[in-house]
Design a protein around this motif. Structure first.
Motif, short mmCIF file in Angstrom:
data_model
loop_
_atom_site.label_atom_id
_atom_site.label_comp_id
_atom_site.label_asym_id
_atom_site.label_seq_id
_atom_site.Cartn_x
_atom_site.Cartn_y
_atom_site.Cartn_z
N THR A 42 0.83 -1.21 0.00
CA THR A 42 0.00 0.00 0.00
C THR A 42 0.86 1.25 0.00
O THR A 42 0.61 2.19 -0.76
CB THR A 42 -0.94 0.01 1.22
N LYS A 43 1.90 1.27 0.86
CA LYS A 43 2.78 2.44 0.90
C LYS A 43 3.51 2.61 -0.43
O LYS A 43 3.62 3.73 -0.94
CB LYS A 43 3.79 2.31 2.03
N THR A 44 3.97 1.52 -0.99
CA THR A 44 4.68 1.58 -2.27
C THR A 44 3.76 2.12 -3.37
O THR A 44 4.16 2.99 -4.15
CB THR A 44 5.20 0.18 -2.65
N ALA A 45 2.52 1.65 -3.39
CA ALA A 45 1.56 2.12 -4.40
C ALA A 45 1.21 3.59 -4.19
O ALA A 45 1.08 4.35 -5.16
CB ALA A 45 0.30 1.26 -4.37
N THR A 46 1.06 4.00 -2.94
CA THR A 46 0.73 5.39 -2.64
C THR A 46 1.86 6.32 -3.04
O THR A 46 1.63 7.37 -3.66
CB THR A 46 0.40 5.55 -1.14
N LEU A 47 3.09 5.94 -2.71
CA LEU A 47 4.23 6.77 -3.10
C LEU A 47 4.37 6.84 -4.62
O LEU A 47 4.68 7.90 -5.17
CB LEU A 47 5.52 6.24 -2.47
N ALA A 48 4.11 5.72 -5.31
CA ALA A 48 4.16 5.72 -6.78
C ALA A 48 3.09 6.66 -7.35
O ALA A 48 3.35 7.38 -8.31
CB ALA A 48 3.97 4.31 -7.31
N MET A 49 1.89 6.67 -6.74
CA MET A 49 0.83 7.57 -7.19
C MET A 49 1.22 9.03 -6.96
O MET A 49 1.05 9.87 -7.84
CB MET A 49 -0.48 7.27 -6.47
N PHE A 50 1.74 9.33 -5.76
CA PHE A 50 2.18 10.70 -5.49
C PHE A 50 3.26 11.13 -6.48
O PHE A 50 3.24 12.25 -6.99
CB PHE A 50 2.73 10.84 -4.07
N LYS A 51 4.19 10.24 -6.75
CA LYS A 51 5.27 10.57 -7.67
C LYS A 51 4.73 10.80 -9.09
O LYS A 51 5.12 11.75 -9.76
CB LYS A 51 6.32 9.46 -7.68
N ARG A 52 3.79 9.96 -9.50
CA ARG A 52 3.20 10.09 -10.84
C ARG A 52 2.36 11.36 -10.96
O ARG A 52 2.45 12.09 -11.93
CB ARG A 52 2.36 8.84 -11.14
#
Length: 90
Positions: A42-52
């Motif tokens: 979840t954290k990895t996906a959230t950080l990827a979304m913020f980065k994108r």
């Protein structure tokens, strides 16, 4: 800013000034360098979304308005999120 004045600033204030050219993506990358093995999916996906979605925003420009616009955009994209529930009638 000279190196000496940067160290004096950090010592006096407790934090370093934000580099003018730094983007949110840079901050996320730095965070992941030190925490790469500690995050879950979840954290990895959230950080990827913020980065994108927000990665191109300069840290100096990151403010409540930018975040509000991001949240508003997310609310329109996610079905059922942010909508008021209708009361159940029996």
């Amino acid at each position: 800013m000279t190196v000496e004045s940067k160290f004096t600033h950090v010592a006096a204030s407790g934090f370093a000034p934000i580099p003018k050219a730094a983007m949110l993506a840079d901050l996320i990358d730095k965070y992941l360098e030190g925490k790469a093995r500690e995050g879950g999916r979840t954290k990895t996906a959230t950080l990827a979304m913020f980065k994108r979605e927000l990665g191109s925003v300069r840290l100096a420009s990151l403010n409540a308005v930018v975040l509000r616009d991001f949240v508003d955009q997310r609310l329109t994209m996610a079905p059922g999120v942010g909508q008021k529930s209708l009361p159940i009638r029996s």
